[in-house]
Design a protein around this motif. Sequence first.
Motif, mmCIF file in Angstrom:
data_model
loop_
_atom_site.group_PDB
_atom_site.id
_atom_site.type_symbol
_atom_site.label_atom_id
_atom_site.label_comp_id
_atom_site.label_asym_id
_atom_site.label_seq_id
_atom_site.Cartn_x
_atom_site.Cartn_y
_atom_site.Cartn_z
ATOM 1 N N ARG A 223 -14.912 69.752 48.504
ATOM 2 C CA ARG A 223 -13.546 70.224 48.693
ATOM 3 C C ARG A 223 -13.528 71.225 49.839
ATOM 4 O O ARG A 223 -14.376 72.110 49.913
ATOM 5 C CB ARG A 223 -13.101 70.899 47.403
ATOM 6 C CG ARG A 223 -11.682 71.380 47.406
ATOM 7 C CD ARG A 223 -11.510 72.399 46.331
ATOM 8 N NE ARG A 223 -11.463 71.777 45.021
ATOM 9 C CZ ARG A 223 -10.804 72.315 44.000
ATOM 10 N NH1 ARG A 223 -10.145 73.447 44.150
ATOM 11 N NH2 ARG A 223 -10.795 71.738 42.838
ATOM 12 N N TYR A 224 -12.597 71.054 50.755
ATOM 13 C CA TYR A 224 -12.419 72.018 51.842
ATOM 14 C C TYR A 224 -11.165 72.827 51.583
ATOM 15 O O TYR A 224 -10.204 72.318 51.019
ATOM 16 C CB TYR A 224 -12.236 71.316 53.188
ATOM 17 C CG TYR A 224 -13.424 70.565 53.703
ATOM 18 C CD1 TYR A 224 -14.562 71.235 54.155
ATOM 19 C CD2 TYR A 224 -13.397 69.173 53.795
ATOM 20 C CE1 TYR A 224 -15.649 70.540 54.666
ATOM 21 C CE2 TYR A 224 -14.486 68.464 54.308
ATOM 22 C CZ TYR A 224 -15.600 69.148 54.737
ATOM 23 O OH TYR A 224 -16.660 68.459 55.242
ATOM 24 N N LYS A 225 -11.188 74.061 52.051
ATOM 25 C CA LYS A 225 -9.986 74.882 51.953
ATOM 26 C C LYS A 225 -9.418 75.061 53.361
ATOM 27 O O LYS A 225 -10.117 75.498 54.261
ATOM 28 C CB LYS A 225 -10.340 76.249 51.358
ATOM 29 C CG LYS A 225 -9.114 77.044 50.991
ATOM 30 C CD LYS A 225 -9.463 78.258 50.134
ATOM 31 C CE LYS A 225 -8.191 78.934 49.691
ATOM 32 N NZ LYS A 225 -8.086 80.315 50.140
ATOM 33 N N SER B 289 -10.162 56.703 59.370
ATOM 34 C CA SER B 289 -10.322 58.102 59.762
ATOM 35 C C SER B 289 -9.812 59.006 58.644
ATOM 36 O O SER B 289 -8.772 58.745 58.049
ATOM 37 C CB SER B 289 -9.530 58.306 61.052
ATOM 38 O OG SER B 289 -9.688 59.615 61.477
ATOM 39 N N GLY B 290 -10.598 60.031 58.329
ATOM 40 C CA GLY B 290 -10.201 60.954 57.269
ATOM 41 C C GLY B 290 -10.624 60.530 55.875
ATOM 42 O O GLY B 290 -10.338 61.212 54.894
ATOM 43 N N SER B 291 -11.334 59.399 55.760
ATOM 44 C CA SER B 291 -11.700 58.907 54.426
ATOM 45 C C SER B 291 -12.926 59.616 53.845
ATOM 46 O O SER B 291 -13.257 59.394 52.680
ATOM 47 C CB SER B 291 -11.915 57.391 54.456
ATOM 48 O OG SER B 291 -12.948 57.052 55.359
ATOM 49 N N GLY B 292 -13.605 60.433 54.652
ATOM 50 C CA GLY B 292 -14.730 61.213 54.122
ATOM 51 C C GLY B 292 -16.098 60.774 54.615
ATOM 52 O O GLY B 292 -17.113 61.259 54.123
ATOM 53 N N LYS B 293 -16.134 59.902 55.616
ATOM 54 C CA LYS B 293 -17.411 59.358 56.099
ATOM 55 C C LYS B 293 -18.328 60.465 56.633
ATOM 56 O O LYS B 293 -19.503 60.527 56.272
ATOM 57 C CB LYS B 293 -17.173 58.311 57.197
ATOM 58 C CG LYS B 293 -16.288 57.150 56.783
ATOM 59 C CD LYS B 293 -16.142 56.119 57.889
ATOM 60 C CE LYS B 293 -15.467 56.624 59.148
ATOM 61 N NZ LYS B 293 -14.052 57.050 58.948
ATOM 62 N N SER B 294 -17.782 61.315 57.509
ATOM 63 C CA SER B 294 -18.623 62.375 58.094
ATOM 64 C C SER B 294 -19.063 63.364 57.034
ATOM 65 O O SER B 294 -20.211 63.829 57.039
ATOM 66 C CB SER B 294 -17.863 63.134 59.187
ATOM 67 O OG SER B 294 -17.498 62.245 60.193
ATOM 68 N N THR B 295 -18.151 63.671 56.121
ATOM 69 C CA THR B 295 -18.489 64.594 55.034
ATOM 70 C C THR B 295 -19.646 64.029 54.211
ATOM 71 O O THR B 295 -20.607 64.737 53.906
ATOM 72 C CB THR B 295 -17.258 64.830 54.140
ATOM 73 O OG1 THR B 295 -16.203 65.333 54.962
ATOM 74 C CG2 THR B 295 -17.548 65.822 53.035
ATOM 75 N N LEU B 296 -19.572 62.752 53.897
ATOM 76 C CA LEU B 296 -20.640 62.119 53.118
ATOM 77 C C LEU B 296 -21.949 62.122 53.897
ATOM 78 O O LEU B 296 -23.015 62.455 53.356
ATOM 79 C CB LEU B 296 -20.226 60.684 52.752
ATOM 80 C CG LEU B 296 -21.237 59.862 51.954
ATOM 81 C CD1 LEU B 296 -21.627 60.560 50.651
ATOM 82 C CD2 LEU B 296 -20.688 58.467 51.649
ATOM 83 N N ASN C 21 -9.623 67.426 49.031
ATOM 84 C CA ASN C 21 -10.793 66.794 48.420
ATOM 85 C C ASN C 21 -11.307 65.719 49.366
ATOM 86 O O ASN C 21 -10.835 64.588 49.349
ATOM 87 C CB ASN C 21 -10.420 66.186 47.069
ATOM 88 C CG ASN C 21 -10.198 67.251 46.028
ATOM 89 O OD1 ASN C 21 -10.932 68.247 45.976
ATOM 90 N ND2 ASN C 21 -9.187 67.055 45.201
ATOM 91 N N ALA C 22 -12.264 66.105 50.203
ATOM 92 C CA ALA C 22 -12.790 65.154 51.189
ATOM 93 C C ALA C 22 -13.616 64.072 50.506
ATOM 94 O O ALA C 22 -13.623 62.920 50.948
ATOM 95 C CB ALA C 22 -13.630 65.888 52.229
ATOM 96 N N LEU C 23 -14.319 64.435 49.419
ATOM 97 C CA LEU C 23 -15.040 63.450 48.602
ATOM 98 C C LEU C 23 -14.719 63.716 47.144
ATOM 99 O O LEU C 23 -14.726 64.865 46.697
ATOM 100 C CB LEU C 23 -16.554 63.566 48.803
ATOM 101 C CG LEU C 23 -17.107 63.246 50.180
ATOM 102 C CD1 LEU C 23 -18.612 63.525 50.215
ATOM 103 C CD2 LEU C 23 -16.836 61.804 50.593
HETATM 104 P P1 ADP Z 1 -13.990 60.696 58.393
HETATM 105 O O1 ADP Z 1 -15.365 60.991 58.889
HETATM 106 O O2 ADP Z 1 -13.917 59.462 57.531
HETATM 107 O O3 ADP Z 1 -12.959 60.657 59.471
HETATM 108 P P2 ADP Z 1 -14.084 63.379 57.312
HETATM 109 O O4 ADP Z 1 -15.224 63.438 56.381
HETATM 110 O O5 ADP Z 1 -14.254 63.940 58.677
HETATM 111 O O6 ADP Z 1 -13.563 61.868 57.395
HETATM 112 O O7 ADP Z 1 -12.837 64.113 56.657
HETATM 113 C C1 ADP Z 1 -12.388 63.887 55.317
HETATM 114 C C2 ADP Z 1 -11.226 64.835 55.023
HETATM 115 O O8 ADP Z 1 -11.696 66.185 54.998
HETATM 116 C C3 ADP Z 1 -10.125 64.802 56.067
HETATM 117 O O9 ADP Z 1 -8.914 65.008 55.395
HETATM 118 C C4 ADP Z 1 -10.446 65.973 56.954
HETATM 119 O O10 ADP Z 1 -9.301 66.467 57.577
HETATM 120 C C5 ADP Z 1 -11.048 66.953 55.980
HETATM 121 N N1 ADP Z 1 -12.053 67.834 56.605
HETATM 122 C C6 ADP Z 1 -13.204 67.443 57.178
HETATM 123 N N2 ADP Z 1 -13.917 68.499 57.611
HETATM 124 C C7 ADP Z 1 -13.179 69.596 57.317
HETATM 125 C C8 ADP Z 1 -13.351 71.012 57.490
HETATM 126 N N3 ADP Z 1 -14.460 71.491 58.066
HETATM 127 N N4 ADP Z 1 -12.383 71.831 57.042
HETATM 128 C C9 ADP Z 1 -11.285 71.355 56.439
HETATM 129 N N5 ADP Z 1 -11.050 70.054 56.228
HETATM 130 C C10 ADP Z 1 -11.970 69.177 56.653
#
Ligand code: ADP
Length: 232
Positions: A12-14, A42-49, A21-23
């Motif tokens: 979860r990001y704030k 885009s925005g589905s959480g790939k980078s976060t994962l 809830n990114a994941l």
């Molecule tokens: P993807 O890689 O699929 O584009 P991300 O993992 O980058 O997705 O992002 C998932 C969600 O989390 C998005 O809504 C994004 O805006 C949010 N997010 C990602 N990184 C941050 C961060 N550092 N702070 C706040 N929100 C974030």
Amino acid sequence: MPLIELKNICRRYKNGQVFINALEDINLSIEEGEFVSIMGPSGSGKSTLLNILGCLDRPTSGTYEIAGRHVEKMSDNMLADIRNQLLGFVFQSFHLLPDLNSIENVELPLIYRGLSGSARRKRATAALEAVGLKERIYHRPSQLSGGEQQRVAIARAIAGDPKLLLADEPTGALDSKNSESIMAIFQDLNTKRGITVIQVTHEKSVAEYGHTIFHLKDGKIEHIENVANVTI
Ligand code: ADP
Ligand code: ADP
């Protein structure tokens, strides 16, 4: 025992007053020797994962085990050790240092392993040979094509002999011919060396080099696709 096991992972990001809830409740396990692609809008959480898998970020809740070690509560230093010992990273934009030649770029992460200069050079040379760049070891990034730069980056990622290669849009900056040759290298590392590969990609043709595709949507795994692999 799987190489990777995520249980009930949330991140979860704030953002100001707003929580995102990114994941949400991700459960997955990946066996050693697997080749997995992650797709999703885009925005589905790939980078976060990928950042969590790569021990660059920690989940808000849930557990993550890699090679039998629980990483969710590890200190930053312990996470750095896991990255150095087990992981190799490849990025869309290569992230090579422009003032260093190929072999110096590849040697760089080996410095942290306390190897002697000659041992580093030997490993770096072997890694560059493995990606077909034996003739380019003294070139700087600016003297190389995009495909060649990505091959240097792969050599850097494998020089430390990782168990797991993590790639974030590895072909995103490349044309289709270079993309294919990068995927052929991944396939080779996976089948011949048993390196587990996890890649994020937007391109279906690239994703299909994997055995399995995780489709993410709104922070959840929406669908797991098994790719019918044609043996070459
Ligand atoms: P993807 O890689 O699929 O584009 P991300 O993992 O980058 O997705 O992002 C998932 C969600 O989390 C998005 O809504 C994004 O805006 C949010 N997010 C990602 N990184 C941050 C961060 N550092 N702070 C706040 N929100 C974030
Ligand atoms: P690209 O645009 O090339 O795909 P990014 O610069 O967006 O790569 O990096 C992807 C993620 O990896 C980011 O979350 C970033 O913090 C992390 N990252 C970038 N460079 C490195 C590095 N050299 N080592 C470890 N992590 C990195």
